[in-house]
Write an enzyme that holds these catalytic residues in place. Structure first.
Site, PDB file in Angstrom:
ATOM      1  N   ASN A  21     -12.644  -0.727  -0.634  1.00  0.00           N
ATOM      2  CA  ASN A  21     -11.972  -1.299   0.489  1.00  0.00           C
ATOM      3  C   ASN A  21     -12.712  -1.010   1.746  1.00  0.00           C
ATOM      4  O   ASN A  21     -12.875   0.290   2.123  1.00  0.00           O
ATOM      5  CB  ASN A  21     -10.377  -1.019   0.434  1.00  0.00           C
ATOM      6  CG  ASN A  21      -9.623  -1.420   1.715  1.00  0.00           C
ATOM      7  OD1 ASN A  21      -9.384  -2.552   1.984  1.00  0.00           O
ATOM      8  ND2 ASN A  21      -9.376  -0.446   2.821  1.00  0.00           N
ATOM      9  N   GLU A  22     -12.548  -1.763   2.777  1.00  0.00           N
ATOM     10  CA  GLU A  22     -13.389  -1.634   4.075  1.00  0.00           C
ATOM     11  C   GLU A  22     -14.409  -0.690   3.996  1.00  0.00           C
ATOM     12  O   GLU A  22     -14.424   0.446   4.724  1.00  0.00           O
ATOM     13  CB  GLU A  22     -12.134  -1.166   5.208  1.00  0.00           C
ATOM     14  CG  GLU A  22     -11.451  -2.247   5.476  1.00  0.00           C
ATOM     15  CD  GLU A  22     -10.318  -2.280   6.296  1.00  0.00           C
ATOM     16  OE1 GLU A  22     -10.347  -1.005   7.031  1.00  0.00           O
ATOM     17  OE2 GLU A  22      -9.521  -3.127   6.834  1.00  0.00           O
ATOM     18  N   TYR A  27      -6.888  -8.678  11.436  1.00  0.00           N
ATOM     19  CA  TYR A  27      -5.812  -8.586  12.353  1.00  0.00           C
ATOM     20  C   TYR A  27      -5.669  -9.030  13.600  1.00  0.00           C
ATOM     21  O   TYR A  27      -6.691  -9.025  14.531  1.00  0.00           O
ATOM     22  CB  TYR A  27      -5.568  -6.930  12.298  1.00  0.00           C
ATOM     23  CG  TYR A  27      -4.963  -6.409  11.002  1.00  0.00           C
ATOM     24  CD1 TYR A  27      -3.873  -6.419  10.523  1.00  0.00           C
ATOM     25  CD2 TYR A  27      -6.229  -5.560  10.251  1.00  0.00           C
ATOM     26  CE1 TYR A  27      -3.721  -5.762   9.215  1.00  0.00           C
ATOM     27  CE2 TYR A  27      -5.691  -5.082   9.155  1.00  0.00           C
ATOM     28  CZ  TYR A  27      -4.446  -5.005   8.396  1.00  0.00           C
ATOM     29  OH  TYR A  27      -4.101  -4.704   7.297  1.00  0.00           O
ATOM     30  N   GLU A  83       0.721  -1.301  -0.086  1.00  0.00           N
ATOM     31  CA  GLU A  83       0.183   0.244   0.138  1.00  0.00           C
ATOM     32  C   GLU A  83       0.688   1.214   0.057  1.00  0.00           C
ATOM     33  O   GLU A  83       2.080   1.139   0.547  1.00  0.00           O
ATOM     34  CB  GLU A  83      -0.875  -0.096   0.969  1.00  0.00           C
ATOM     35  CG  GLU A  83      -1.701   1.041   1.492  1.00  0.00           C
ATOM     36  CD  GLU A  83      -2.911   0.984   2.229  1.00  0.00           C
ATOM     37  OE1 GLU A  83      -2.690   0.062   3.429  1.00  0.00           O
ATOM     38  OE2 GLU A  83      -3.947   1.862   2.431  1.00  0.00           O
ATOM     39  N   GLN A 103       1.706  -6.182   5.484  1.00  0.00           N
ATOM     40  CA  GLN A 103       2.038  -5.995   4.329  1.00  0.00           C
ATOM     41  C   GLN A 103       3.556  -6.486   3.906  1.00  0.00           C
ATOM     42  O   GLN A 103       4.088  -7.072   4.587  1.00  0.00           O
ATOM     43  CB  GLN A 103       1.983  -4.486   4.031  1.00  0.00           C
ATOM     44  CG  GLN A 103       0.591  -3.976   4.472  1.00  0.00           C
ATOM     45  CD  GLN A 103       0.150  -2.424   3.762  1.00  0.00           C
ATOM     46  OE1 GLN A 103       1.068  -1.916   3.204  1.00  0.00           O
ATOM     47  NE2 GLN A 103      -0.781  -2.004   4.336  1.00  0.00           N
ATOM     48  N   GLU A 119      -6.688  -8.870   3.725  1.00  0.00           N
ATOM     49  CA  GLU A 119      -5.688  -8.432   4.687  1.00  0.00           C
ATOM     50  C   GLU A 119      -5.822  -9.209   5.965  1.00  0.00           C
ATOM     51  O   GLU A 119      -7.051  -9.206   6.625  1.00  0.00           O
ATOM     52  CB  GLU A 119      -6.279  -6.733   5.308  1.00  0.00           C
ATOM     53  CG  GLU A 119      -5.830  -5.896   4.069  1.00  0.00           C
ATOM     54  CD  GLU A 119      -6.142  -4.338   4.502  1.00  0.00           C
ATOM     55  OE1 GLU A 119      -6.268  -4.118   5.688  1.00  0.00           O
ATOM     56  OE2 GLU A 119      -6.703  -3.699   3.492  1.00  0.00           O
TER      57      GLU A 119
HETATM   58  O1  AHR Z   1      -2.973  -2.471   6.149  1.00  0.00           O
HETATM   59  C1  AHR Z   1      -3.298  -1.233   6.843  1.00  0.00           C
HETATM   60  C2  AHR Z   1      -4.876  -0.714   6.897  1.00  0.00           C
HETATM   61  O2  AHR Z   1      -5.576  -1.805   7.436  1.00  0.00           O
HETATM   62  C3  AHR Z   1      -5.567  -0.868   5.434  1.00  0.00           C
HETATM   63  O3  AHR Z   1      -5.099   0.388   4.695  1.00  0.00           O
HETATM   64  C4  AHR Z   1      -6.840  -0.935   5.800  1.00  0.00           C
HETATM   65  O4  AHR Z   1      -7.676  -1.534   4.741  1.00  0.00           O
HETATM   66  C5  AHR Z   1      -6.887  -1.654   7.049  1.00  0.00           C
HETATM   67  O5  AHR Z   1      -7.422  -0.990   8.054  1.00  0.00           O
END
Ligand code: AHR
Length: 514
Positions: A193-194, A260, A46, A366, A317
């Site tokens: 995205n999101e 995450y 990103e 990432q 992600e």
């Molecule tokens: O990976 C970092 C961020 O995490 C991304 O930009 C977003 O999609 C997520 O909240």
């Protein structure tokens, strides 16, 4: 980003299970399962911090050796990793990215502010052509994430046309004028995205209408049609998967999902990347293993709405997210990467393999210098992280055929009356015909013997690699770049039994020899 309730509570039931001395692993090689799509090992780059600028792109005038602006050392290391897929340009960045800013002569491109990540200038030096140059060098597929949040259907449709069209089209001619007469191959294209957060704070129903609206106009030649991805949910919430698979299934190849792993489960104080207590090793294991439950719940919804399994579940992600390294820009999401991260990666791989029929693509967040990165750079220096090595050890699983595994008498790694499975296992028949096995020990203090049985097949020996270290937070630094790396490992059967000793806090991948 999203907050989750305590992972430890969610696994509390395991605390009742006793711990056994010897674990038995049975691999049913006669009942092959689905193929593990190589894109399960996808990556994410990103426009965030030094993830692209500095970490990958240094520009053609840099003293750091580069190929058309991409640094040679990092690209070389990524090639060795067989990176199959790269997602770009975001993340949250994608919903503010306007593709026309990133084409044409670089010195004429506009400079914008990266409002999501640190408020730093974004000079658009890396745009569409540079991105495809990178993936072509890596031999990877391209996953382009479109802008739904601040873009229009016209802008999105024209970007896809610019990338994929051939023949008499003014956008194909513009692409040729900018140096690439042949169409680019876009493997995947995501619409926003999101959408539940940085992508527009939408409800699933509203996003689904927009998705159907935008995709009506996203057209590509039949031989170069990207798989279309709808931006899905996160964590426990299956509403996004439900609404999208019911109302957008006609044009959706996959629904994305983000999760995450935070040691504390709290966004305001996530936990440190290094120097953490064992309680945070444990909570990280418990937290990351929740991925299995999230996938199960979403797959159950998909099985109801899409019984023919047309729609993939793409975890685009995932990874660890810690408090940023003290003294660094909080908007750059830079964190160290330790043995704990490698164990997290391997646990997730084993989960993805177990759901290979739906989980056909994922992207770790990432690739370089951001969150759970493969590579960390500092000016002209570069180091490989334990996560890099976990990905490298699992390369034989790319496009391998998954095999059912059963673990009997598994140990329980517990703390404060809570527990998680001690051993995680996965097996597959590699493209080379060999039987590969991955074992992970979540317990940071206790080695475990695992006895293997492959009914109908003799097991004489195993040979592969093991990644472990003395410290839970063992990591590489620029002073000691090889402090932690995989070591060769082999073992032979004795008395007709093949037993593998899995060290504490370890990842093992090996081939079985008959
Ligand atoms: O990976 C970092 C961020 O995490 C991304 O930009 C977003 O999609 C997520 O909240």
């Amino acid at each position: 980003m999203h907050a989750f309730k305590s992972t430890v509570l969610a696994l509390g039931i395991l605390a009742a299970l006793p711990s056994f001395a010897q674990v038995s692993l049975t691999i049913d090689a006669a009942k092959p399962g689905p193929v593990i799509n190589k894109n399960v090992y996808g990556q994410f780059a990103e426009h965030l911090g030094t993830g692209i600028y500095e970490g990958l792109w240094v520009g053609t005038d840099s003293k750091i050796p580069n190929t058309r602006g991409w640094r040679k050392d990092v690209v070389g290391a990524l090639k060795a990793l067989h990176v199959p897929l790269v997602r770009w340009p975001g993340g949250c960045f994608a919903d503010e990215y306007h593709w026309r800013d990133g084409i044409g002569p670089r010195n004429k491109r506009p400079v914008k502010v990266n409002t999501n990540w640190g408020g730093v200038p974004e000079n658009n030096a890396v745009g569409t052509h540079e991105f495809f140059d990178l993936v072509e060098m890596l031999g990877a597929d391209a996953y382009v994430n479109g802008n739904l949040g601040t873009g229009t259907p016209q802008e999105m449709a024209e970007w896809v046309e610019y990338m994929t069209s051939e023949g008499k089209s003014s956008l194909a001619e513009l692409r040729a004028k900018n140096g690439h007469p042949a169409p680019f191959k876009v493997a995947y294209f995501a619409v926003g995205n999101e959408a539940w957060g940085c992508g527009g704070n939408m409800k699933p129903e509203y996003y689904t209408s927009l998705y159907n609206h935008y995709t009506t106009f996203v057209k590509a030649p039949p031989n170069n049609r990207p798989k279309l991805i709808a931006s899905g949910g996160t964590g426990d919430d299956t509403a996004w998967t439900d609404v999208l698979s019911r109302d957008a299934g006609r044009v959706t190849d996959g629904i994305s999902f983000h999760y995450y792993t935070l040691p504390t489960g709290k966004w305001d104080k996530k936990g440190a990347a290094i120097g953490f207590p064992e309680s945070e090793w444990f909570s990280t294991m418990a937290g990351t293993l929740r991925m299995d439950d999230f996938i199960r719940k979403n797959v159950a919804v998909l099985d109801k709405n899409d019984p023919k399994k047309k729609i993939g579940f793409y975890v685009d992600e995932w990874g660890t997210w810690y408090d940023v390294e003290p003294g660094t820009n909080p908007g750059f999401l830079f964190q160290r990467n330790t043995l704990r991260d490698a164990v997290v990666a391997a646990l997730n791989f084993n989960i993805f393999h177990a759901h290979a029929d739906r989980v056909r693509m994922t992207n770790i967040a990432q690739m370089v210098n951001v969150l759970q990165a493969m590579i960390i750079t500092d000016k002209d220096k570069m180091l490989l992280t334990p996560t890099y090595y976990a990905f490298q050890m699992y390369v034989p699983f790319q496009d391998a055929t998954s095999l059912p595994v059963t673990l009997a008498n598994n140990t329980t790694y517990g703390m404060n009356g809570q527990g998680v499975p001690g051993i995680s296992a996965s097996a597959a028949r590699g493209k080379d015909g060999k039987l590969y096995v991955a074992l992970v020990n979540t317990n940071p203090a206790q080695a475990t013997d695992v006895t293997m049985d492959v009914p109908g097949q003799a097991v004489a020996s195993v040979r592969g690699q093991v990644l472990t270290a003395e410290a839970m937070d063992a990591h590489n630094t620029f002073d000691k770049p090889q402090a932690i790396k995989p070591a060769p490992f082999s073992a032979s059967a004795a008395g007709g039994k093949m037993t593998v000793k899995v060290p504490a806090k370890a990842v093992m991948v090996f081939a079985v020899e008959g």
